[in-house]
Design a protein around this motif. Structure first.
Motif, mmCIF file in Angstrom:
data_model
loop_
_atom_site.group_PDB
_atom_site.id
_atom_site.type_symbol
_atom_site.label_atom_id
_atom_site.label_comp_id
_atom_site.label_asym_id
_atom_site.label_seq_id
_atom_site.Cartn_x
_atom_site.Cartn_y
_atom_site.Cartn_z
ATOM 1 N N THR A 1 0.814 -1.275 0.078
ATOM 2 C CA THR A 1 -0.081 -0.008 -0.072
ATOM 3 C C THR A 1 0.926 1.180 0.041
ATOM 4 N N ASP A 2 0.406 2.346 -0.368
ATOM 5 C CA ASP A 2 0.808 3.533 -0.523
ATOM 6 C C ASP A 2 1.196 4.183 0.956
ATOM 7 N N ASP A 3 0.242 3.907 1.780
ATOM 8 C CA ASP A 3 0.450 4.080 3.138
ATOM 9 C C ASP A 3 1.693 3.888 3.674
ATOM 10 N N ARG A 4 1.977 2.402 3.394
ATOM 11 C CA ARG A 4 3.056 1.943 4.043
ATOM 12 C C ARG A 4 4.427 2.434 3.483
ATOM 13 N N LEU A 5 4.355 2.428 2.067
ATOM 14 C CA LEU A 5 5.398 2.750 1.259
ATOM 15 C C LEU A 5 5.915 4.312 1.510
ATOM 16 N N PHE A 6 5.009 5.223 1.767
ATOM 17 C CA PHE A 6 5.200 6.558 2.049
ATOM 18 C C PHE A 6 5.662 6.933 3.314
ATOM 19 N N SER A 7 5.612 5.959 4.255
ATOM 20 C CA SER A 7 5.618 6.152 5.610
ATOM 21 C C SER A 7 7.035 5.223 6.130
ATOM 22 N N VAL A 8 7.709 4.467 5.309
ATOM 23 C CA VAL A 8 8.900 3.763 5.803
ATOM 24 C C VAL A 8 9.987 4.570 6.576
ATOM 25 N N ALA A 9 10.095 5.734 6.338
ATOM 26 C CA ALA A 9 11.123 6.636 6.939
ATOM 27 C C ALA A 9 10.448 6.838 8.179
ATOM 28 N N THR A 10 9.251 6.911 8.419
ATOM 29 C CA THR A 10 8.692 7.533 9.714
ATOM 30 C C THR A 10 7.949 6.316 10.365
ATOM 31 N N TRP A 11 8.296 5.205 10.291
ATOM 32 C CA TRP A 11 7.717 3.953 10.832
ATOM 33 C C TRP A 11 7.234 4.124 12.094
ATOM 34 N N ARG A 12 8.187 4.721 13.120
ATOM 35 C CA ARG A 12 7.865 4.708 14.510
ATOM 36 C C ARG A 12 6.730 5.486 15.014
ATOM 37 N N GLU A 13 6.419 6.693 13.986
ATOM 38 C CA GLU A 13 5.082 7.489 13.992
ATOM 39 C C GLU A 13 3.723 7.173 13.426
ATOM 40 N N THR A 14 3.965 6.162 12.688
ATOM 41 C CA THR A 14 2.663 5.578 11.847
ATOM 42 C C THR A 14 2.181 4.328 12.241
ATOM 43 N N PRO A 15 0.844 4.007 12.138
ATOM 44 C CA PRO A 15 0.287 2.908 12.513
ATOM 45 C C PRO A 15 0.309 1.727 11.676
ATOM 46 N N TYR A 16 0.956 1.928 10.505
ATOM 47 C CA TYR A 16 1.087 0.904 9.424
ATOM 48 C C TYR A 16 1.851 -0.433 9.571
ATOM 49 N N PHE A 17 2.583 -0.485 10.491
ATOM 50 C CA PHE A 17 3.548 -1.584 10.511
ATOM 51 C C PHE A 17 3.163 -2.387 11.828
ATOM 52 N N THR A 18 3.314 -3.823 11.405
ATOM 53 C CA THR A 18 3.310 -4.777 12.678
ATOM 54 C C THR A 18 4.468 -4.713 13.567
ATOM 55 N N ASP A 19 4.312 -5.276 14.722
ATOM 56 C CA ASP A 19 5.581 -5.297 15.836
ATOM 57 C C ASP A 19 6.594 -6.112 15.176
ATOM 58 N N ALA A 20 6.620 -7.105 14.323
ATOM 59 C CA ALA A 20 7.591 -7.685 13.785
ATOM 60 C C ALA A 20 8.443 -7.032 12.761
#
Length: 152
Positions: free
Chosen positions: A66-85
């Motif tokens: 998804t674009d949401d995840r791609l666009f926020s990789v650099a800010t993964w700590r501040e976004t809800p799009y990633f699993t704990d793993a």
């Protein structure tokens, strides 16, 4: 930007064989491909490798990311799009890519967070993929390999 030379990996056939073997090994341990691709993209962003960041993001999008995840990789700590793993793998990638930034390059808490989600073979694959990505990044940045131009 113009490349200083042809990519070194393509000039040396034995290097291509070795890189292909590293790729195959890292992708054969059961780590989700999306996790490995997130790690690749984040390390490439840190290292300023436009060619790898571009090709990685495009491959991820083609695989359905998804674009949401791609666009926020650099800010993964501040976004809800990633699993704990995925977060643990991204943090490990950041620390393992920035080895010179601190006296304890990969602190125990970073390793332990990743080990909660991945077994030893999976951790081996993630570490190998981070190292391989850093290899790609260093070759591309040093020789100024450009990201391809995409129009439209």
């Amino acid at each position: 930007m113009q490349a200083r030379m042809t990519n070194p990996a393509t000039l040396l056939p034995e290097a291509v064989k070795g890189i292909n073997a590293l790729y195959k090994a890292a992708h054969s341990a059961g780590v989700p491909t999306s996790t490995l691709e997130l790690v690749h993209l984040r390390s490439s962003q840190i290292n300023g490798c436009g060619a790898c960041a571009d090709s990685g993001a495009r491959a991820m999008r083609k695989a359905g990311e998804t674009d949401d995840r791609l666009f926020s990789v650099a800010t993964w700590r501040e976004t809800p799009y990633f699993t704990d793993a995925e977060r643990a793998a991204l943090e490990l990638a950041e620390y393992a890519t920035r080895l010179a930034d601190r006296p304890d390059p990969v602190p125990d808490h970073v390793w332990e967070a990743a080990a909660k989600h991945f077994g030893e073979n999976e951790l081996a694959a993630i570490v190998l993929w981070i190292a391989t990505t850093n290899l790609f990044n260093r070759m591309n940045v040093t020789t100024r390999q450009p990201a391809p131009q995409h129009w439209g």
